[in-house]
Design a protein around this motif. Sequence first.
Motif, PDB file in Angstrom:
ATOM      1  N   ARG A  83      10.105   6.057   6.426  1.00 26.91           N
ATOM      2  CA  ARG A  83      11.079   6.066   5.249  1.00 26.91           C
ATOM      3  C   ARG A  83      11.274   7.363   4.900  1.00 26.91           C
ATOM      4  O   ARG A  83      12.429   8.007   4.709  1.00 26.91           O
ATOM      5  CB  ARG A  83      10.504   5.276   4.021  1.00 26.91           C
TER       6      ARG A  83
ATOM      7  N   GLU B 103       3.443  -6.565   0.813  1.00 21.85           N
ATOM      8  CA  GLU B 103       3.432  -5.798  -0.658  1.00 21.85           C
ATOM      9  C   GLU B 103       3.621  -4.217  -0.444  1.00 21.85           C
ATOM     10  O   GLU B 103       4.388  -3.596  -0.999  1.00 21.85           O
ATOM     11  CB  GLU B 103       1.866  -5.936  -1.032  1.00 21.85           C
ATOM     12  N   ALA B 104       2.913  -3.883   0.664  1.00 19.46           N
ATOM     13  CA  ALA B 104       2.953  -2.299   1.133  1.00 19.46           C
ATOM     14  C   ALA B 104       4.578  -1.871   1.416  1.00 19.46           C
ATOM     15  O   ALA B 104       5.050  -0.826   0.731  1.00 19.46           O
ATOM     16  CB  ALA B 104       2.202  -2.071   2.284  1.00 19.46           C
TER      17      ALA B 104
ATOM     18  N   GLU C  83      -0.681  -8.603   2.282  1.00 19.59           N
ATOM     19  CA  GLU C  83      -0.687  -7.081   1.992  1.00 19.59           C
ATOM     20  C   GLU C  83       0.238  -6.301   2.802  1.00 19.59           C
ATOM     21  O   GLU C  83       0.540  -5.209   2.128  1.00 19.59           O
ATOM     22  CB  GLU C  83      -2.231  -6.788   2.846  1.00 19.59           C
ATOM     23  N   SER C  84       0.656  -6.491   4.147  1.00 23.37           N
ATOM     24  CA  SER C  84       1.742  -5.880   4.630  1.00 23.37           C
ATOM     25  C   SER C  84       2.894  -5.868   3.749  1.00 23.37           C
ATOM     26  O   SER C  84       3.556  -5.054   3.525  1.00 23.37           O
ATOM     27  CB  SER C  84       1.878  -6.536   5.897  1.00 23.37           C
TER      28      SER C  84
ATOM     29  N   GLN D 183       6.928  -6.170   8.795  1.00 23.98           N
ATOM     30  CA  GLN D 183       5.985  -6.976   8.379  1.00 23.98           C
ATOM     31  C   GLN D 183       4.918  -6.977   9.465  1.00 23.98           C
ATOM     32  O   GLN D 183       5.462  -7.652  10.567  1.00 23.98           O
ATOM     33  CB  GLN D 183       5.828  -8.158   7.601  1.00 23.98           C
TER      34      GLN D 183
ATOM     35  N   ALA E 222       5.778   4.290   5.719  1.00 25.49           N
ATOM     36  CA  ALA E 222       5.882   5.341   4.802  1.00 25.49           C
ATOM     37  C   ALA E 222       6.469   6.500   5.283  1.00 25.49           C
ATOM     38  O   ALA E 222       7.536   7.299   4.772  1.00 25.49           O
ATOM     39  CB  ALA E 222       4.646   5.522   4.151  1.00 25.49           C
TER      40      ALA E 222
ATOM     41  N   TYR F  32      14.090  -6.520   5.969  1.00 27.08           N
ATOM     42  CA  TYR F  32      12.536  -6.638   6.325  1.00 27.08           C
ATOM     43  C   TYR F  32      12.451  -7.489   7.447  1.00 27.08           C
ATOM     44  O   TYR F  32      12.915  -8.457   7.606  1.00 27.08           O
ATOM     45  CB  TYR F  32      11.801  -7.221   5.118  1.00 27.08           C
TER      46      TYR F  32
ATOM     47  N   THR G 140       7.048  -3.555   0.481  1.00 30.49           N
ATOM     48  CA  THR G 140       8.062  -3.806  -0.817  1.00 30.49           C
ATOM     49  C   THR G 140       7.858  -2.596  -1.467  1.00 30.49           C
ATOM     50  O   THR G 140       8.800  -2.179  -2.237  1.00 30.49           O
ATOM     51  CB  THR G 140       7.736  -5.170  -1.683  1.00 30.49           C
ATOM     52  N   LYS G 141       6.765  -1.968  -1.767  1.00 30.70           N
ATOM     53  CA  LYS G 141       6.328  -0.714  -2.555  1.00 30.70           C
ATOM     54  C   LYS G 141       7.374   0.302  -1.907  1.00 30.70           C
ATOM     55  O   LYS G 141       7.820   1.063  -2.771  1.00 30.70           O
ATOM     56  CB  LYS G 141       4.983  -0.472  -2.537  1.00 30.70           C
ATOM     57  N   ILE G 142       7.199   0.429  -0.635  1.00 30.62           N
ATOM     58  CA  ILE G 142       7.883   1.589  -0.208  1.00 30.62           C
ATOM     59  C   ILE G 142       9.653   1.473  -0.407  1.00 30.62           C
ATOM     60  O   ILE G 142      10.228   2.408  -0.646  1.00 30.62           O
ATOM     61  CB  ILE G 142       7.897   1.689   1.383  1.00 30.62           C
ATOM     62  N   GLY G 143       9.728   0.299  -0.069  1.00 30.92           N
ATOM     63  CA  GLY G 143      11.539  -0.061  -0.223  1.00 30.92           C
ATOM     64  C   GLY G 143      12.276  -0.086   0.856  1.00 30.92           C
ATOM     65  O   GLY G 143      12.271   1.221   1.249  1.00 30.92           O
TER      66      GLY G 143
END
Length: 375
Positions: A173, A202-203, A199-200, A188, A170, A212, A205-208
């Motif tokens: 980014r 998901e975190a 979990e990784s 990841q 985060a 990856y 993808t949320k940040i964008g």
Amino acid sequence: MSTFSFSLAATDGRARTGTITTPRGEIRTPAFMPVGTAATVKAMLPESVRATGADILLGNTYHLMLRPTAERIDRLGGLHRFMNWERPILTDSGGFQVMSLAGLRKLTEQGVTFKSHIDGSKHELTPERSMEIQRLLGSDIVMCFDECPALPAEENVVAESMRMSMRWAARSREAFGDRPGHALFGIQQGGVTEELRGESAEALTKIGFDGYAVGGLAVGEGQEAMFGVLDYAPEMLPQDKPRYLMGVGKPDDIVGAVARGIDMMDCVLPSRSGRTGQVFTRRGVLNIKNARHMDDPRPLDEACSCPACLNYSRAYLHHVFRSQEIISSMLLTWHNLHYFQEIMEGMRGAISAGRFEAWQAEFHATRAEGDIEPL
């Protein structure tokens, strides 16, 4: 100015082929990226690396920040001009190298302080500093700063490390900001535990991110464990973005990774092996220093069109390796890189034609034959 984008052209099973578009040119996927650690692929000219079929190179943040420094490279016009490679460059974040300095580093939430392996000087790498260095280098694809624990490790250690890497992602980014034409990839983590990988993913993808990576593999866990993770990890990441497996690998690792949905890979293996006399051919691995090659007038691989195979005999290559001549590293590295790119080209064609499974079977069968009989 064109931006960074990724388009899939075909899939066959979980294998994918497509194109990453950058302002500095297109990258055909699946792609193998030769490693140019210190702004050079050892024993190769940049134009020779391109001639093997490479669309993109990898540069190393840790090594370049220490020598000649990112600031100096920036003053001299950026990494592309500095090393005479006008096509795309991906830079790693420096995290992996720093983590492997176990005795020389101190890790906190803020980042890592470490001593240079060159002169013992003290440095700090944080997500923010890693983004700054990679911006000064001018690389096209920038990697998040993360921690990569060596496997095997206790699950709670892996979990803690992964969560810190996500916080660092985060911050990476945020520090990367808005840089049109340049891409930032998230990494990841989660070791060999499916829940932690989920979990990784998901975190991240949320940040964008623009792409990856599957990180934290090829660090001692063995092929079986690595494939075990790749059976589910790539599918957790967005379908419409490139997926990069870091630090892989041997030819059968690469083929197995592509079969499981990976688009990009890098490894020092073809170049490092070239310098130590280890040669990859479609019929497996041979060692040029072995006495059986001493009188052999045949090429390394009769079906190969690289300069080493077209113009030189095994006997000559054995001789120059034994004599520690520089041309040995040049020719064997060129051959290995050419062979790795040939694998990528073969896979791209097979996926496009919908015959990837048949191609794979043929690849493994030919390798199992072993080297040609000695004379």
